[in-house]
Scaffold this active site. Sequence first.
Site, PDB file in Angstrom:
ATOM      1  N   ASN A 139       0.768  -1.893  16.934  1.00 37.54           N
ATOM      2  CA  ASN A 139      -0.066  -1.018  17.772  1.00 37.54           C
ATOM      3  C   ASN A 139      -1.457  -1.585  18.037  1.00 37.54           C
ATOM      4  O   ASN A 139      -1.985  -1.478  19.147  1.00 37.54           O
ATOM      5  CB  ASN A 139      -0.150   0.384  17.156  1.00 37.54           C
ATOM      6  CG  ASN A 139      -0.740   0.399  15.775  1.00 37.54           C
ATOM      7  OD1 ASN A 139      -0.662  -0.578  15.027  1.00 37.54           O
ATOM      8  ND2 ASN A 139      -1.346   1.516  15.402  1.00 37.54           N
ATOM      9  N   SER A 214       4.956   1.205   8.474  1.00 36.98           N
ATOM     10  CA  SER A 214       5.625   2.473   8.189  1.00 36.98           C
ATOM     11  C   SER A 214       5.714   2.727   6.694  1.00 36.98           C
ATOM     12  O   SER A 214       5.649   1.803   5.874  1.00 36.98           O
ATOM     13  CB  SER A 214       7.025   2.466   8.789  1.00 36.98           C
ATOM     14  OG  SER A 214       7.874   1.569   8.081  1.00 36.98           O
ATOM     15  N   GLU A 235      -1.405   0.433   4.006  1.00 37.57           N
ATOM     16  CA  GLU A 235      -1.924   1.419   4.956  1.00 37.57           C
ATOM     17  C   GLU A 235      -0.720   1.868   5.776  1.00 37.57           C
ATOM     18  O   GLU A 235      -0.226   1.117   6.620  1.00 37.57           O
ATOM     19  CB  GLU A 235      -3.031   0.810   5.832  1.00 37.57           C
ATOM     20  CG  GLU A 235      -3.903   1.856   6.511  1.00 37.57           C
ATOM     21  CD  GLU A 235      -3.288   2.394   7.785  1.00 37.57           C
ATOM     22  OE1 GLU A 235      -2.686   3.495   7.728  1.00 37.57           O
ATOM     23  OE2 GLU A 235      -3.411   1.728   8.806  1.00 37.57           O
ATOM     24  N   CYS A 269      -1.993   5.327  13.877  1.00 40.12           N
ATOM     25  CA  CYS A 269      -1.563   5.966  12.628  1.00 40.12           C
ATOM     26  C   CYS A 269      -2.371   7.219  12.340  1.00 40.12           C
ATOM     27  O   CYS A 269      -1.853   8.189  11.778  1.00 40.12           O
ATOM     28  CB  CYS A 269      -1.644   4.981  11.470  1.00 40.12           C
ATOM     29  SG  CYS A 269      -3.268   4.254  11.223  1.00 40.12           S
ATOM     30  N   GLU A 443      -9.011   0.330   3.170  1.00 42.57           N
ATOM     31  CA  GLU A 443      -9.548  -0.793   3.924  1.00 42.57           C
ATOM     32  C   GLU A 443     -10.952  -0.425   4.413  1.00 42.57           C
ATOM     33  O   GLU A 443     -11.314   0.740   4.479  1.00 42.57           O
ATOM     34  CB  GLU A 443      -8.633  -1.127   5.106  1.00 42.57           C
ATOM     35  CG  GLU A 443      -7.253  -1.587   4.660  1.00 42.57           C
ATOM     36  CD  GLU A 443      -6.424  -2.180   5.783  1.00 42.57           C
ATOM     37  OE1 GLU A 443      -6.244  -3.409   5.803  1.00 42.57           O
ATOM     38  OE2 GLU A 443      -5.940  -1.395   6.627  1.00 42.57           O
TER      39      GLU A 443
END
Length: 462
Positions: A139, A214, A235, A269, A443
């Site tokens: 993405n 995922s 993540e 996300c 992060e």
Amino acid sequence: MTIGGESVAADREFGVVNPATGQVHAQAPDCSREQLDAAMKAAAGAWRDWRKDEAGRRKALHEAGDLLMAKAGELAPTLTMEQGKPIGEATFEIVGAGYWLKYFADLEIPTEVIRDDDQARVEVRRRPLGVVAAITPWNYPVMLAAWKIAPALLAGNTMVLKPSPYTPLSSLAMGTLLKDVLPAGVLNVISGGDELGAWMTSHPVPRKISFTGSVATGKKVAQSAAPDLKRVTLELGGNDPAILLDDVDPGAVADKLFAAAFQNNGQVCSAIKRVYAPERMYDEVVEALAARAREAKVGDGMTEGVQYGPINNKPQFERVSELVADALGNGARAVTGGRAMDGPGYFFEPTILAGARDGMRIVDEEQFGPALPVIGYRTLDEALERANATHFGLSGSVWSADADRAAEVAAELECGTAWANTHLALHPGQPFGGFKHSGVGVENGTWGLLGFTEIQVVHRAR
């Protein structure tokens, strides 16, 4: 690919699909196991000198960030044609990646003195781990690579980076560009499918795996890393709720809500994935969002004026189609949208679903696409309970005419980032991570930097 500072071809290639056409438009190298070994060896070799030169690391990160920013216009078409996002957003992503590199180039690596007396001086220092294996999603392939590259390299680690096989070209191009400013072996960029990712996570060289993707794949990464006790940052997915309080003006917040739900065509996300609205203003909220969806311009990201591109890949296109069809078959109503668009490519109409309820798959699962369910509620306690009743816990938001009230309620959300009267507000200095199945570790910011380090205590007797 970029391995040990050299541009390297592969014996095999795989096709990269342009999601606006549904057709293969380019070929990418398919990294062999021997080439992965070479990349890991190059990273391990480069680490010996790279870890010792903090000033050199900072200078190189600044130069890398400047170069990405300068070349954003040249790299953006490559990103658009493999990912689908409009060319302006692709340019912004690459510029943003450069900004991330430059931010971390100036971030302090903390050293704490926890004792300093007549008997001893004790310091807690941060040491690099070694080689980091980084695996990034489709993405935001360039931006999310920078989220890993910047702190990992600043801390003194070296890296082998594998982008998603759906979007390898922009990351490969970035690797080619940055090999001119980073010492050979510091950043190696390879490409391949899921098999390559499995080889990386089980490879004996890396001391850390940094993965974005995922939940299902994140669990496999953790399992693969466990036997060698590799450190992991995961993540993972999100199913972000947005709760509208009873004093909010739907018309005043609709633009922000829609933008935060449909950014990158919903393929974020931490995008808004479900909206909880008080029953008394439910219809007004639905119609305000539907009006924005009807006005949205969807098309090929290379076309001027397009706001939203296609869904990135066929499996994801089929998943969004399936979740919307399931909702419609179980009593929801598409106020606007609700179906795939005619013509080639993976285009789906921006969709607002009324009559959605908890228990529907599109409410309970992560759709990761241009479809937004709106759910009614009677009491705030009920809304909070339903918003939190999920294995996800990435982020969420609360909206109110009273900012203090919004913040107070947002603090009740079980998630890593709780926004009040905004959503998707991100910054390189702000930690980002999730509760529950949404991830392990964080992060960005000093907190993300520390995740790429080990603690070393230096105890010096007087």
